[in-house]
Design a protein around this motif. Sequence first.
Motif, short mmCIF file in Angstrom:
data_model
loop_
_atom_site.label_atom_id
_atom_site.label_comp_id
_atom_site.label_asym_id
_atom_site.label_seq_id
_atom_site.Cartn_x
_atom_site.Cartn_y
_atom_site.Cartn_z
N ALA A 26 -48.18 31.71 -7.49
CA ALA A 26 -48.11 30.29 -7.35
C ALA A 26 -49.32 29.56 -7.63
CB ALA A 26 -47.54 29.86 -5.99
N GLU A 27 -50.51 30.22 -7.30
CA GLU A 27 -51.94 29.46 -7.26
C GLU A 27 -52.29 29.52 -8.85
OE1 GLU A 27 -52.72 33.32 -4.90
OE2 GLU A 27 -50.94 31.79 -5.02
N HIS A 28 -51.89 30.68 -9.37
CA HIS A 28 -52.48 30.95 -10.78
C HIS A 28 -51.78 30.28 -11.92
CE1 HIS A 28 -55.42 33.64 -9.41
NE2 HIS A 28 -54.67 34.49 -8.77
N ALA A 29 -50.43 29.81 -11.59
CA ALA A 29 -49.60 29.30 -12.55
C ALA A 29 -50.00 27.72 -13.03
CB ALA A 29 -48.02 29.41 -12.01
N HIS A 30 -49.88 27.45 -14.39
CA HIS A 30 -50.10 26.16 -14.53
C HIS A 30 -48.85 25.38 -14.53
CE1 HIS A 30 -53.49 28.25 -16.79
NE2 HIS A 30 -54.03 27.29 -16.11
N ILE A 31 -47.79 25.92 -14.96
CA ILE A 31 -46.17 25.37 -14.69
C ILE A 31 -45.21 26.37 -14.52
CG2 ILE A 31 -47.04 23.47 -16.41
CD1 ILE A 31 -45.39 24.92 -18.59
N SER A 32 -43.91 25.66 -13.91
CA SER A 32 -42.82 26.50 -13.70
C SER A 32 -42.35 26.79 -15.09
CB SER A 32 -42.20 25.95 -12.61
OG SER A 32 -41.48 24.64 -13.56
N TYR A 33 -41.46 27.76 -15.18
CA TYR A 33 -40.44 28.22 -16.14
C TYR A 33 -39.59 27.12 -16.52
CZ TYR A 33 -37.26 30.73 -18.95
OH TYR A 33 -36.24 31.16 -19.91
N ASP A 34 -39.06 26.28 -15.47
CA ASP A 34 -38.08 25.20 -15.60
C ASP A 34 -38.92 24.00 -16.27
OD1 ASP A 34 -36.16 26.57 -14.32
OD2 ASP A 34 -36.39 25.40 -12.33
N ASP A 35 -40.00 23.81 -16.22
CA ASP A 35 -40.96 22.71 -16.88
C ASP A 35 -41.32 23.23 -18.16
OD1 ASP A 35 -41.00 21.14 -14.58
OD2 ASP A 35 -42.76 21.99 -13.80
N LEU A 36 -41.38 24.62 -18.20
CA LEU A 36 -41.46 25.05 -19.79
C LEU A 36 -40.30 24.87 -20.56
CD1 LEU A 36 -43.32 26.75 -21.74
CD2 LEU A 36 -42.06 28.61 -21.10
N MET A 37 -39.18 24.99 -20.18
CA MET A 37 -38.11 24.84 -20.79
C MET A 37 -37.43 23.32 -21.21
SD MET A 37 -36.52 27.68 -21.36
CE MET A 37 -38.06 27.99 -21.81
N LYS A 38 -38.19 22.29 -20.40
CA LYS A 38 -38.04 21.15 -20.55
C LYS A 38 -38.75 20.66 -21.84
CE LYS A 38 -37.04 19.84 -15.64
NZ LYS A 38 -37.83 19.19 -14.78
N ARG A 39 -39.75 21.33 -22.17
CA ARG A 39 -40.52 21.10 -23.36
C ARG A 39 -39.57 21.19 -24.83
NH1 ARG A 39 -46.14 23.92 -22.37
NH2 ARG A 39 -47.16 22.83 -20.50
N GLY A 40 -38.41 22.08 -24.67
CA GLY A 40 -37.62 22.60 -25.70
C GLY A 40 -36.77 21.55 -26.37
N SER A 41 -36.34 21.68 -27.42
CA SER A 41 -35.67 20.63 -28.16
C SER A 41 -34.36 21.26 -28.93
CB SER A 41 -36.60 19.95 -29.31
OG SER A 41 -36.85 20.71 -30.18
N GLY A 42 -33.68 20.40 -29.46
CA GLY A 42 -32.46 20.91 -30.28
C GLY A 42 -32.64 21.27 -31.44
#
Length: 416
Positions: A26-42
């Motif tokens: 938790a303390e070392h991560a910049h973002i969560s995996y869910d937030d990373l997925m939100k960057r995706g596009s179709g």
Amino acid sequence: MLETLQTVVEVVAVTDPLGPAPPGAAEHAHISYDDLMKRGSGEPLPWSVDDETSLISINYTSGTTGTPKGVMYAHRGAYLNALGEIIHQRLDPESVYLWTLPMFHCNGWCTPWAVTAVGPTHVCLRAVRADMIWQLLDEERVTHLDGAPTVLTTIAGAPQAHQLDRELVATVAGAPPGPTVIARMRELGARIVHVYGMTEVYGPYTINEWQAGWSALPPGDQARRQARQGVSMIQADPVRVVDENMVDVPRDGRTMGEIVMRGNNVMLGYYRDEEATEHAFRGGWLHSGDPGVQHSDGYVELRDRAKDIIISGGENISTVEIEHAIETHPAVLEVAVIGIPDEKWGERPKAFVLRKPGADLNEAELIGYLQTHIARYKVPKAVEFIDELPRTATGKPQKFALREKEWAGHSSRIQG
């Protein structure tokens, strides 16, 4: 640790909803995996590369020296190996593939690419548990799985084991499977696809191709034939067994040599390690380090393994790595680690330890210590405290003397 990685830009935390979070994640991560997925596009991803011989992935292996080396895969080798998997495992869009093989191991022998390419169903496991495997075999109508011989042993010996009402293609590699487990799996309705390879050749490279004449043999003889490592897969160059001068040994099933390989399904080399790459490719062929024989029909057969690497459940375990971890314990003076027979895993590490004068250390304490320093599957099965190690004239520990005692009564270090 992270502050020393100068090229790392961002750390993503992947949280397992059914398991504990990794310590410090938790303390070392910049973002969560869910937030990373939100960057995706179709938008569609590109389907081409400028150079098919360029790097697609780096897979780390302990190899035969104990020092982790980065095995470089090319796009061309990866897709050719995936196509070979599709052909030899007879995958099609109606297949249902159960992941009893770790995807991290040689990129899952390139099988994630193979299964995805032809469009079957992936069924994932959290752990190799016999009860869950049999539940999924029945409920999901699984048609294919891959794994080390210990996986087949787990399946065949489970209380839930029963005759299948369809063919299950079980591909096995990582260590030579014993004829007993092959015969038992065939009794349950499985078709065994026995392959051999290593991380440096994208996973599988040879296959024990079933010959029509074998069907007339007694079941025991069939299983013994199928326990051999076979001939090159369709995407690979012919395999050789050579002597120290790179001359092919006689195809008599008796003369020992080293298995060597080359072609599209051989690695590009070791990442940033020219010396190791040059040594591995001496004579223009990749040296496996595995002693074997070649039969008159061209099939190769392993007769042993490189002496200081333990093959446990299909995974390479470096004795050097374990020894270094043990040596960090303040009560340890010296240690030697070898592989000893194990009915389930083929072999497991055993440590022979010399304590420092006046030190107090027992087996449970040392094993508990190692469980916090190395991967649990590498932790020795047993620890024996001794007063002195057998040594050569130059003072080096004689591991072969330790092995001879532990393997007395076994004709080969290949178990299972």
